[in-house]
Motif scaffolding. Structure first.
Motif, PDB file in Angstrom:
ATOM      1  N   ILE A  72       0.852  -1.256  -0.052  1.00 35.25           N
ATOM      2  CA  ILE A  72       0.131  -0.030   0.020  1.00 35.25           C
ATOM      3  C   ILE A  72       0.878   1.349  -0.049  1.00 35.25           C
ATOM      4  N   ALA A  73       1.787   1.243   0.841  1.00 33.10           N
ATOM      5  CA  ALA A  73       2.781   2.216   0.786  1.00 33.10           C
ATOM      6  C   ALA A  73       3.469   2.588  -0.602  1.00 33.10           C
ATOM      7  N   GLY A  74       4.047   1.598  -1.302  1.00 31.50           N
ATOM      8  CA  GLY A  74       4.582   1.712  -2.672  1.00 31.50           C
ATOM      9  C   GLY A  74       3.559   2.319  -3.617  1.00 31.50           C
ATOM     10  N   VAL A 132       8.920  -2.027  -8.350  1.00 25.52           N
ATOM     11  CA  VAL A 132       9.527  -3.529  -8.500  1.00 25.52           C
ATOM     12  C   VAL A 132       8.995  -4.149  -7.444  1.00 25.52           C
ATOM     13  N   GLU A 133       8.059  -5.236  -7.607  1.00 26.14           N
ATOM     14  CA  GLU A 133       7.468  -6.060  -6.675  1.00 26.14           C
ATOM     15  C   GLU A 133       8.011  -7.652  -6.813  1.00 26.14           C
ATOM     16  N   LYS A 134       8.570  -7.864  -5.534  1.00 26.79           N
ATOM     17  CA  LYS A 134       9.085  -9.375  -5.493  1.00 26.79           C
ATOM     18  C   LYS A 134       7.942 -10.451  -5.732  1.00 26.79           C
ATOM     19  N   GLY A 183       0.740  -6.084  -1.251  1.00 29.85           N
ATOM     20  CA  GLY A 183       1.487  -6.289  -0.171  1.00 29.85           C
ATOM     21  C   GLY A 183       0.560  -6.871   0.762  1.00 29.85           C
ATOM     22  N   ARG A 184       0.747  -6.573   2.194  1.00 33.58           N
ATOM     23  CA  ARG A 184      -0.030  -7.366   3.222  1.00 33.58           C
ATOM     24  C   ARG A 184      -1.590  -7.038   3.071  1.00 33.58           C
ATOM     25  N   MET A 185      -1.665  -5.879   2.797  1.00 38.06           N
ATOM     26  CA  MET A 185      -3.333  -5.326   2.791  1.00 38.06           C
ATOM     27  C   MET A 185      -4.235  -5.824   2.215  1.00 38.06           C
ATOM     28  N   VAL A 216     -10.226  -3.980   8.274  1.00 37.15           N
ATOM     29  CA  VAL A 216      -9.088  -3.123   9.018  1.00 37.15           C
ATOM     30  C   VAL A 216      -9.777  -2.500  10.344  1.00 37.15           C
ATOM     31  N   PHE A 217      -8.960  -2.307  11.082  1.00 45.24           N
ATOM     32  CA  PHE A 217      -9.298  -1.760  12.190  1.00 45.24           C
ATOM     33  C   PHE A 217      -9.163  -0.016  12.218  1.00 45.24           C
ATOM     34  N   PRO A 218      -9.722   0.796  12.995  1.00 50.65           N
ATOM     35  CA  PRO A 218     -10.935   0.506  13.711  1.00 50.65           C
ATOM     36  C   PRO A 218     -12.376   0.693  12.904  1.00 50.65           C
ATOM     37  N   ALA A 271       9.959   0.879   0.050  1.00 49.45           N
ATOM     38  CA  ALA A 271       8.663   0.550   0.398  1.00 49.45           C
ATOM     39  C   ALA A 271       8.428  -0.864   0.785  1.00 49.45           C
ATOM     40  N   THR A 272       9.333  -1.444   1.465  1.00 53.39           N
ATOM     41  CA  THR A 272       9.377  -3.150   1.178  1.00 53.39           C
ATOM     42  C   THR A 272       8.690  -3.813   2.612  1.00 53.39           C
ATOM     43  N   GLY A 273       8.212  -2.904   3.342  1.00 50.91           N
ATOM     44  CA  GLY A 273       7.323  -3.417   4.321  1.00 50.91           C
ATOM     45  C   GLY A 273       7.471  -4.484   5.233  1.00 50.91           C
ATOM     46  N   LEU A 274       6.897  -5.497   5.895  1.00 53.21           N
ATOM     47  CA  LEU A 274       6.991  -6.153   6.921  1.00 53.21           C
ATOM     48  C   LEU A 274       6.874  -7.625   6.572  1.00 53.21           C
ATOM     49  N   ASP A 275       7.648  -8.253   7.629  1.00 56.24           N
ATOM     50  CA  ASP A 275       7.385  -9.618   7.787  1.00 56.24           C
ATOM     51  C   ASP A 275       6.813  -9.962   9.100  1.00 56.24           C
ATOM     52  N   ILE A 322      -7.582  -7.170  18.884  1.00 57.38           N
ATOM     53  CA  ILE A 322      -8.831  -6.547  19.092  1.00 57.38           C
ATOM     54  C   ILE A 322      -9.931  -6.733  18.078  1.00 57.38           C
ATOM     55  N   LYS A 323      -9.421  -6.602  16.898  1.00 59.34           N
ATOM     56  CA  LYS A 323     -10.092  -6.506  15.658  1.00 59.34           C
ATOM     57  C   LYS A 323     -10.592  -7.895  15.230  1.00 59.34           C
ATOM     58  N   GLN A 324      -9.626  -8.816  15.286  1.00 58.60           N
ATOM     59  CA  GLN A 324      -9.861 -10.225  14.707  1.00 58.60           C
ATOM     60  C   GLN A 324     -10.956 -10.973  16.005  1.00 58.60           C
ATOM     61  N   GLY A 365       6.311   3.736   4.809  1.00 56.81           N
ATOM     62  CA  GLY A 365       5.559   2.546   5.253  1.00 56.81           C
ATOM     63  C   GLY A 365       6.360   1.775   6.320  1.00 56.81           C
ATOM     64  N   VAL A 366       5.923   0.391   6.353  1.00 57.38           N
ATOM     65  CA  VAL A 366       6.630  -0.418   7.359  1.00 57.38           C
ATOM     66  C   VAL A 366       8.241  -0.517   7.021  1.00 57.38           C
ATOM     67  N   ALA A 367       8.661  -0.312   6.121  1.00 53.37           N
ATOM     68  CA  ALA A 367       9.921  -0.354   5.675  1.00 53.37           C
ATOM     69  C   ALA A 367      10.792   0.681   6.733  1.00 53.37           C
ATOM     70  N   PRO A 373       7.214  -0.347  12.171  1.00 50.60           N
ATOM     71  CA  PRO A 373       6.067  -0.751  12.381  1.00 50.60           C
ATOM     72  C   PRO A 373       5.087   0.449  12.366  1.00 50.60           C
ATOM     73  N   LYS A 374       4.151   0.317  11.391  1.00 52.35           N
ATOM     74  CA  LYS A 374       2.892   1.287  11.640  1.00 52.35           C
ATOM     75  C   LYS A 374       1.780   0.575  10.790  1.00 52.35           C
ATOM     76  N   ASP A 375       0.459   1.260  11.065  1.00 53.83           N
ATOM     77  CA  ASP A 375      -0.894   0.855  10.324  1.00 53.83           C
ATOM     78  C   ASP A 375      -0.608   1.290   8.980  1.00 53.83           C
ATOM     79  N   ILE A 376      -1.821   0.999   8.428  1.00 57.01           N
ATOM     80  CA  ILE A 376      -2.213   1.361   6.870  1.00 57.01           C
ATOM     81  C   ILE A 376      -2.280   2.953   6.855  1.00 57.01           C
ATOM     82  N   PRO A 377      -3.084   3.580   7.654  1.00 57.94           N
ATOM     83  CA  PRO A 377      -3.269   5.044   7.329  1.00 57.94           C
ATOM     84  C   PRO A 377      -2.005   5.819   7.378  1.00 57.94           C
TER      85      PRO A 377
HETATM   86  C1  LIG Z   1      -1.910  -9.548  11.016  1.00 61.65           C
HETATM   87  C2  LIG Z   1      -1.975  -8.242  10.696  1.00 61.65           C
HETATM   88  C3  LIG Z   1      -2.810  -7.441  10.673  1.00 61.65           C
HETATM   89  C4  LIG Z   1      -2.971  -6.132  10.362  1.00 61.65           C
HETATM   90  N1  LIG Z   1      -4.214  -5.426  10.221  1.00 61.65           N
HETATM   91  C5  LIG Z   1      -4.239  -4.101  10.095  1.00 61.65           C
HETATM   92  C6  LIG Z   1      -5.512  -3.444  10.103  1.00 61.65           C
HETATM   93  O1  LIG Z   1      -6.475  -3.939  10.335  1.00 61.65           O
HETATM   94  N2  LIG Z   1      -5.442  -2.116   9.946  1.00 61.65           N
HETATM   95  C7  LIG Z   1      -4.189  -1.404   9.643  1.00 61.65           C
HETATM   96  O2  LIG Z   1      -4.104  -0.262   9.449  1.00 61.65           O
HETATM   97  N3  LIG Z   1      -3.017  -2.034   9.625  1.00 61.65           N
HETATM   98  C8  LIG Z   1      -3.116  -3.297   9.893  1.00 61.65           C
HETATM   99  N4  LIG Z   1      -1.797  -4.079   9.631  1.00 61.65           N
HETATM  100  C9  LIG Z   1      -0.657  -3.545   9.396  1.00 61.65           C
HETATM  101  C10 LIG Z   1      -0.550  -3.293   7.832  1.00 61.65           C
HETATM  102  O3  LIG Z   1      -0.255  -4.559   7.299  1.00 61.65           O
HETATM  103  C11 LIG Z   1       0.748  -2.430   7.339  1.00 61.65           C
HETATM  104  O4  LIG Z   1       0.380  -1.176   7.924  1.00 61.65           O
HETATM  105  C12 LIG Z   1       0.712  -2.440   5.792  1.00 61.65           C
HETATM  106  O5  LIG Z   1       0.841  -3.516   5.062  1.00 61.65           O
HETATM  107  C13 LIG Z   1       1.998  -1.463   5.482  1.00 61.65           C
HETATM  108  O6  LIG Z   1       2.090  -1.257   3.950  1.00 61.65           O
HETATM  109  P1  LIG Z   1       3.606  -1.420   3.401  1.00 61.65           P
HETATM  110  O7  LIG Z   1       3.169  -0.878   1.859  1.00 61.65           O
HETATM  111  O8  LIG Z   1       4.363  -0.454   3.986  1.00 61.65           O
HETATM  112  O9  LIG Z   1       4.308  -2.923   3.482  1.00 61.65           O
HETATM  113  P2  LIG Z   1       3.554  -4.470   2.885  1.00 61.65           P
HETATM  114  O10 LIG Z   1       2.363  -4.509   2.980  1.00 61.65           O
HETATM  115  O11 LIG Z   1       4.372  -5.113   3.761  1.00 61.65           O
HETATM  116  O12 LIG Z   1       4.141  -4.325   1.542  1.00 61.65           O
HETATM  117  C14 LIG Z   1       5.471  -4.268   1.100  1.00 61.65           C
HETATM  118  C15 LIG Z   1       5.676  -4.891  -0.238  1.00 61.65           C
HETATM  119  O13 LIG Z   1       7.092  -4.703  -0.751  1.00 61.65           O
HETATM  120  C16 LIG Z   1       7.236  -6.021  -1.131  1.00 61.65           C
HETATM  121  N5  LIG Z   1       8.902  -6.163  -0.877  1.00 61.65           N
HETATM  122  C17 LIG Z   1       9.358  -6.712   0.133  1.00 61.65           C
HETATM  123  N6  LIG Z   1      10.839  -6.881  -0.133  1.00 61.65           N
HETATM  124  C18 LIG Z   1      11.122  -6.476  -1.546  1.00 61.65           C
HETATM  125  C19 LIG Z   1      12.157  -6.571  -2.104  1.00 61.65           C
HETATM  126  N7  LIG Z   1      13.384  -6.705  -1.710  1.00 61.65           N
HETATM  127  N8  LIG Z   1      11.980  -6.315  -3.615  1.00 61.65           N
HETATM  128  C20 LIG Z   1      10.713  -6.020  -4.207  1.00 61.65           C
HETATM  129  N9  LIG Z   1       9.645  -5.817  -3.558  1.00 61.65           N
HETATM  130  C21 LIG Z   1       9.680  -6.121  -2.043  1.00 61.65           C
HETATM  131  C22 LIG Z   1       6.743  -7.076  -0.567  1.00 61.65           C
HETATM  132  O14 LIG Z   1       6.600  -8.345  -1.297  1.00 61.65           O
HETATM  133  C23 LIG Z   1       5.146  -6.471  -0.200  1.00 61.65           C
HETATM  134  O15 LIG Z   1       4.412  -6.329  -1.516  1.00 61.65           O
HETATM  135  C24 LIG Z   1      -1.923  -5.395  10.229  1.00 61.65           C
HETATM  136  C25 LIG Z   1      -0.643  -6.175  10.056  1.00 61.65           C
HETATM  137  C26 LIG Z   1      -0.649  -7.574  10.557  1.00 61.65           C
HETATM  138  C27 LIG Z   1       0.656  -8.189  10.689  1.00 61.65           C
END
Ligand SMILES: Cc1cc2nc3c(=O)[nH]c(=O)nc-3n(C[C@H](O)[C@H](O)[C@H](O)COP(=O)(O)OP(=O)(O)OC[C@H]3O[C@@H](n4cnc5c(N)ncnc54)[C@H](O)[C@@H]3O)c2cc1C
Lengths: 101, 446
Positions: B17-19, B36-38, B44-46, B52-54, B191-195, B271-273, B397-399, B402-406
């Motif tokens: 979502i961030a990218g 570029v997406e792996k 991503g996670r979203m 989504v909370f809340p 904007a590579t996000g989380l594991d 709490i959401k789940q 983003g989460v790169a 840690p942070k939420d979607i907004p």
């Molecule tokens: C169980 C769970 C529930 C959640 N529920 C909520 C919720 O209800 N509401 C809310 O606001 N937030 C929630 N979140 C948080 C939310 O998931 C994150 O805020 C959001 O996904 C962050 O977006 P992002 O784009 O930074 O990262 P990501 O969603 O992780 O996206 C990163 C992208 O980068 C790609 N990537 C990674 N490494 C590479 C690389 N080397 N090269 C190319 N691409 C790469 C990944 O494949 C992925 O597509 C939750 C998180 C978890 C773990």
């Protein structure tokens, strides 16, 4: 696609597959073994369902397979349209075979 | 290996979502963007969360339009199954080597009809479903994946040819090879996000071996309308769970596993789940074992209070150990912080709030500074939170932590604005308002 195009594409794919097999030195042993195991388990689950819908636990009891494995197979078969969810039996759903069309 | 050169104003690494947000913000201003997406799909996670909370809005319903907008944008190109392998300074910008893995089919000809998938005899666990559901060796990653194109998992292919026979457009190409691209980019946004921390980090919690102990992302799938089972069931035997327990800070705020920080989203997603489980299973009892609840965001405290009013039980307790009884019910041993007593209780299903960790360590490829927690460090945490230690490289983003979607979306917008200003040669914040703004993007690398 015309009939000739299709034939050409199929022939191309066949020779590509042959080249691929040569490149990979055949299908890796572990893959074949894993696949054989899956086919065997799948058959056991299908056989168990021949008498009508059952829960994962009932199939596990009948086949001696771990319930986790049975359930995973049921969910795979459900996704690909081979079984359908039936009535619930307490906390467990039953699953039945879907007639092939 | 086939090589290709691509020029773009901005390269975005990661299509979550961030990218996507950063790409849309830059594309709308006329900058050319390459994402570029792996993985095989953007989102991503979203895209694989339930709600989504809340607000309890459907996550994929909000995410899909952004994915589609990026995919259809004139100024945005997307490369999936691709990762950067090298970054060098070049002129005013960067030369980035990107390796693209083959799908083993011609993506332009694939209609996403999934006939190959139905024909494939190889059953495998599906990573997108948190390993709970199944997929085939050739498959469209998930229902709302973008692009809606299949990919062949060559490592697990038994080369039977069934997919090719089933394919109406004959798009399968068994002999595809990885491709290497050189991307010339004016700026980069990471904007590579989380594991999640691996489930085996804590031996006391079963070391990842207990089948009915899941992590949060797996439960997101169980709760999603197109999830692996189509409803909430537990993996050991398909039972509809009567009691579900959440263990907060299971892999966060814990020095012993190297994750001393708070992962910020776990209290709220638990709490959401819990609420969603109560909605899906009217008879279920949900317990949240916690040390303290952090409900700091807009509407979060109300959300927490609502959960309590719904009957979700919050137990202030330290869970010391999880074992399993003969029915594979996870058994918690915990110290109740209110009574001081050590108790044991079995549940049908247990969810660990695993710590959020960075999905990518950029340093071997792109030597930006990284903090002690592994997340990308800001050039200045207070006044430049989305600039990195390398000028022209931004992060969102989460790169960056840690942070939420907004919050991820807000930071992505900020990173896009910083990148735009940088590309226009006005990297100093105070000069932006007075600078002559060219109507067109002026920076072309090369
Ligand atoms: C169980 C769970 C529930 C959640 N529920 C909520 C919720 O209800 N509401 C809310 O606001 N937030 C929630 N979140 C948080 C939310 O998931 C994150 O805020 C959001 O996904 C962050 O977006 P992002 O784009 O930074 O990262 P990501 O969603 O992780 O996206 C990163 C992208 O980068 C790609 N990537 C990674 N490494 C590479 C690389 N080397 N090269 C190319 N691409 C790469 C990944 O494949 C992925 O597509 C939750 C998180 C978890 C773990």
């Amino acid at each position: 696609m015309t009939v000739e195009d299709t034939a050409k594409a199929q022939a191309g794919a066949k020779s590509a597959l042959k080249t691929l097999r040569e490149r990979r030195g055949g299908v890796p042993r572990e893959l074949l073994d894993a696949n054989k195991e899956t086919v065997k388990t799948r058959k056991a689950v299908i056989d168990a369902l021949a008498g009508g819908p059952k829960t994962a636990l009932q199939i596990a009891a009948q086949t001696g397979l771990p319930s986790q494995t049975v359930f995973w197979h049921l969910m795979s078969m459900k996704k690909y349209g081979k079984v359908a969810e039936g009535e619930a039996d307490g906390d467990y759903f039953t699953y039945g075979l879907v007639e092939e069309k | 290996m086939e090589k290709q050169n691509i020029k773009t104003d901005v390269l975005i690494i990661g299509g979550g979502i961030a990218g996507l947000q950063a790409a849309l913000d830059l594309g709308d201003q006329g900058f050319s963007v390459l994402i570029v997406e792996k993985e095989a799909s953007i989102g991503g996670r979203m895209i694989n969360l339930s709600k989504v909370f809340p607000t309890l809005d459907c996550s994929s319903c909000i995410c899909t339009p952004k994915m589609a907008a990026a995919a259809h944008h004139d100024k945005i190109s997307i490369m999936t199954l691709a990762q950067p392998t090298n970054v060098e300074h070049q002129g005013a910008g960067f030369a980035v080597t990107v390796r693209e893995q083959p799908r083993y089919l011609n993506a332009e000809d694939c209609t996403g009809c999934r006939l190959c998938e139905y024909a494939c005899p190889v059953d495998l666990v599906h990573e997108v479903e948190g390993n709970l559901g199944a997929r085939k060796a050739i498959y469209v990653p998930f229902n709302n994946a973008i692009p809606q194109v299949a990919l062949l998992d060559m490592d697990n292919c038994i080369m039977c040819g069934a997919c090719e026979k089933a394919c109406p457009t004959h798009c399968i190409d068994y002999l595809q090879e990885p491709r290497e691209h050189t991307i010339e980019a004016g700026a980069i946004i990471v904007a590579t996000g989380l594991d999640l921390a691996p489930m085996d980090v804590k031996a006391e919690y079963g070391g990842g071996k207990l089948v009915n102990v899941l992590h949060g992302l797996q439960v997101e799938r169980l709760l999603a309308p197109h999830g692996p089972y189509g409803r909430v069931l537990r993996p050991s035997d398909g039972k509809v769970p009567d009691t579900v327990a959440y263990i907060q800070c299971a892999g966060s705020r814990d020095h012993s596993i190297g994750i001393p920080y708070c992962s910020r989203v776990c209290c709220m997603y638990a709490i959401k789940q819990a609420m969603l489980l109560s909605g899906a299973l009217p008879l279920v009892e949900v317990f949240i074992y916690y040390m303290d609840i952090r409900a700091f965001g807009k509407g979060f405290e109300e959300f927490y209070q609502n959960a309590k009013a719904m009957g979700i039980e919050f137990i202030k307790a330290k869970v010391a150990q999880i074992t399993e009884d003969e029915h594979r019910n996870p058994v918690l041993r915990y110290e109740d912080q209110v009574t001081g007593r050590v108790e044991e209780r079995a549940h049908d299903l247990v969810v660990l709030s695993q710590g959020v960790v960075p999905a990518w360590d950029p340093r071997a490829v792109l030597p930006v500074e990284v903090g002690g927690d592994g997340f990308i460090a800001a050039a200045n945490e207070n006044v430049a939170p989305c600039r990195t230690s390398i000028t022209g490289v931004f992060a969102a983003g989460v790169a960056t932590g840690p942070k939420d979607i907004p919050d991820s979306i807000v930071q992505a917008g900020a990173a896009a604005a910083e990148a735009a200003a940088y590309l226009r040669g006005n990297d100093k914040v105070e000069s932006i308002t007075t600078a002559d703004r060219p109507a067109q993007r002026p920076v072309e690398v090369g």
